[in-house]
Design an enzyme around this catalytic site. Structure first.
Site, PDB file in Angstrom:
ATOM      1  N   ARG A 148      11.566  -3.578  11.398  1.00  0.00           N
ATOM      2  CA  ARG A 148      10.503  -2.954  12.199  1.00  0.00           C
ATOM      3  C   ARG A 148       9.937  -4.001  13.151  1.00  0.00           C
ATOM      4  O   ARG A 148       9.760  -5.150  12.752  1.00  0.00           O
ATOM      5  CB  ARG A 148       9.381  -2.495  11.259  1.00  0.00           C
ATOM      6  CG  ARG A 148       9.293  -1.013  11.098  1.00  0.00           C
ATOM      7  CD  ARG A 148       8.419  -0.608   9.923  1.00  0.00           C
ATOM      8  NE  ARG A 148       7.060  -1.139   9.990  1.00  0.00           N
ATOM      9  CZ  ARG A 148       6.125  -0.890   9.073  1.00  0.00           C
ATOM     10  NH1 ARG A 148       6.397  -0.130   8.022  1.00  0.00           N
ATOM     11  NH2 ARG A 148       4.923  -1.389   9.170  1.00  0.00           N
ATOM     12  N   LYS A 165       0.838  -1.213   0.000  1.00  0.00           N
ATOM     13  CA  LYS A 165       0.000   0.000   0.000  1.00  0.00           C
ATOM     14  C   LYS A 165       0.867   1.255   0.000  1.00  0.00           C
ATOM     15  O   LYS A 165       0.643   2.182  -0.764  1.00  0.00           O
ATOM     16  CB  LYS A 165      -0.912   0.041   1.241  1.00  0.00           C
ATOM     17  CG  LYS A 165      -1.950  -1.060   1.302  1.00  0.00           C
ATOM     18  CD  LYS A 165      -2.981  -0.783   2.398  1.00  0.00           C
ATOM     19  CE  LYS A 165      -2.396  -0.852   3.792  1.00  0.00           C
ATOM     20  NZ  LYS A 165      -2.003  -2.207   4.219  1.00  0.00           N
ATOM     21  N   ARG A 184      11.760  -7.662   5.235  1.00  0.00           N
ATOM     22  CA  ARG A 184      11.938  -6.219   5.020  1.00  0.00           C
ATOM     23  C   ARG A 184      12.909  -5.625   6.037  1.00  0.00           C
ATOM     24  O   ARG A 184      12.873  -5.953   7.220  1.00  0.00           O
ATOM     25  CB  ARG A 184      10.569  -5.542   5.128  1.00  0.00           C
ATOM     26  CG  ARG A 184      10.615  -4.038   4.920  1.00  0.00           C
ATOM     27  CD  ARG A 184       9.292  -3.493   4.516  1.00  0.00           C
ATOM     28  NE  ARG A 184       8.241  -3.829   5.445  1.00  0.00           N
ATOM     29  CZ  ARG A 184       6.955  -3.743   5.158  1.00  0.00           C
ATOM     30  NH1 ARG A 184       6.556  -3.348   3.985  1.00  0.00           N
ATOM     31  NH2 ARG A 184       6.050  -4.060   6.062  1.00  0.00           N
ATOM     32  N   ARG A 194      -1.068  -9.453  12.597  1.00  0.00           N
ATOM     33  CA  ARG A 194      -1.649  -8.349  11.823  1.00  0.00           C
ATOM     34  C   ARG A 194      -2.534  -8.885  10.698  1.00  0.00           C
ATOM     35  O   ARG A 194      -3.568  -8.295  10.376  1.00  0.00           O
ATOM     36  CB  ARG A 194      -0.546  -7.459  11.247  1.00  0.00           C
ATOM     37  CG  ARG A 194       0.195  -6.691  12.327  1.00  0.00           C
ATOM     38  CD  ARG A 194       1.455  -6.070  11.767  1.00  0.00           C
ATOM     39  NE  ARG A 194       1.178  -4.914  10.951  1.00  0.00           N
ATOM     40  CZ  ARG A 194       1.958  -4.491   9.956  1.00  0.00           C
ATOM     41  NH1 ARG A 194       3.036  -5.137   9.636  1.00  0.00           N
ATOM     42  NH2 ARG A 194       1.638  -3.410   9.293  1.00  0.00           N
ATOM     43  N   ARG A 213      -9.702   1.240   8.501  1.00  0.00           N
ATOM     44  CA  ARG A 213      -9.356  -0.156   8.735  1.00  0.00           C
ATOM     45  C   ARG A 213     -10.433  -0.888   9.522  1.00  0.00           C
ATOM     46  O   ARG A 213     -10.287  -2.081   9.792  1.00  0.00           O
ATOM     47  CB  ARG A 213      -8.063  -0.208   9.528  1.00  0.00           C
ATOM     48  CG  ARG A 213      -6.842  -0.648   8.717  1.00  0.00           C
ATOM     49  CD  ARG A 213      -5.658  -0.479   9.614  1.00  0.00           C
ATOM     50  NE  ARG A 213      -4.506  -1.242   9.331  1.00  0.00           N
ATOM     51  CZ  ARG A 213      -3.369  -0.750   8.836  1.00  0.00           C
ATOM     52  NH1 ARG A 213      -3.309   0.492   8.430  1.00  0.00           N
ATOM     53  NH2 ARG A 213      -2.306  -1.507   8.744  1.00  0.00           N
TER      54      ARG A 213
END
Ligand code: AMP
Length: 212
Positions: A155, A13, A122, A166, A88
């Site tokens: 992260r 996104k 990531r 998540r 959301r």
């Protein structure tokens, strides 16, 4: 033009929203980035939401809605904006409907296992915010930012348990919004399994159809 970029965590996104923002000259309003900024600056909002971010749970609707409503009232949003990571929940979508009408919801569709691999690999630069991936976009020297030489970090919310959490949160609380917007005729599905440019091209086609 008011766009919403929709999709599960790590679907791309942010990357897509940033490219659309440049192409159409609209500000990208990313709730995750705004919240991380609050946490880094230890603002009252940041102190309230840190635990949510670290665990991958959604922050409280009232606080998120207030933050977004303040952000979109700034002058740079007067010709439109790109919402990335908001709404959301059904509650947030209802509040957004009270604020404004969105023109188009671009729904990125990607298999969950692909997303886990993307997120867990990531790495980000804490200094200049450059984004890498250990497999798909590695830095020249392992663990070091090509642009500024800082040590790369993962992260907290990209750790595997958090990523899976998540995705479950997305499935339970956010996925129902897809049908909500589809019923309104505002949603276009985007195949998010291809490369960045291929995904972007589908989005641009959907936006340009809207403009005609
Ligand atoms: P993101 O970078 O968009 O994946 O967001 C990172 C984290 O910020 C999420 O896992 C949530 O904890 C929080 N967050 C971001 N957007 C929202 C939202 N619209 N409502 C509630 N929490 C959010």
């Amino acid at each position: 033009m008011k766009l919403v970029i929709f999709g599960p965590p790590s679907a791309g996104k942010g990357t897509q929203a940033q490219k659309l923002a440049e192409k159409y000259g609209l500000p990208q309003v990313a709730t995750g980035d705004l919240l991380r900024e609050h946490v880094a600056k230890k603002t009252p909002i940041g102190l309230k939401v840190k635990a949510y971010l670290d665990s991958g749970r959604l922050g409280p609707d009232d606080l998120i809605v207030q933050m977004i409503s303040e952000r979109v009232s700034k002058p740079d949003c007067k010709n439109g904006y790109i919402l990335d990571g908001f709404p959301r929940t059904i509650g947030q979508a209802r509040e957004l409907e009270k604020m404004t009408d969105v023109d188009l919801v671009l729904n990125i569709v990607v298999d969950f296992e692909v997303l886990v691999e993307r997120a867990v690999g990531r790495r980000i630069c804490p200094r200049c915010a450059a984004v890498y991936h250990v497999k798909f976009n590695p830095p020249k020297q392992e663990g070091v930012c090509d642009k500024c030489g800082s040590a790369l970090i993962q992260r907290d919310d990209d750790k595997e348990t958090t990523v899976r959490n998540r995705l479950n949160v997305y499935q339970d609380q956010t996925a129902p919004l897809v049908e909500h917007y589809r019923t309104k005729g505002k949603l276009v599905d985007i195949d998010g399994s291809g490369g960045i440019d291929a995904v972007q091209a589908q989005m641009v086609r959907a936006i340009d159809r809207l403009k005609k």
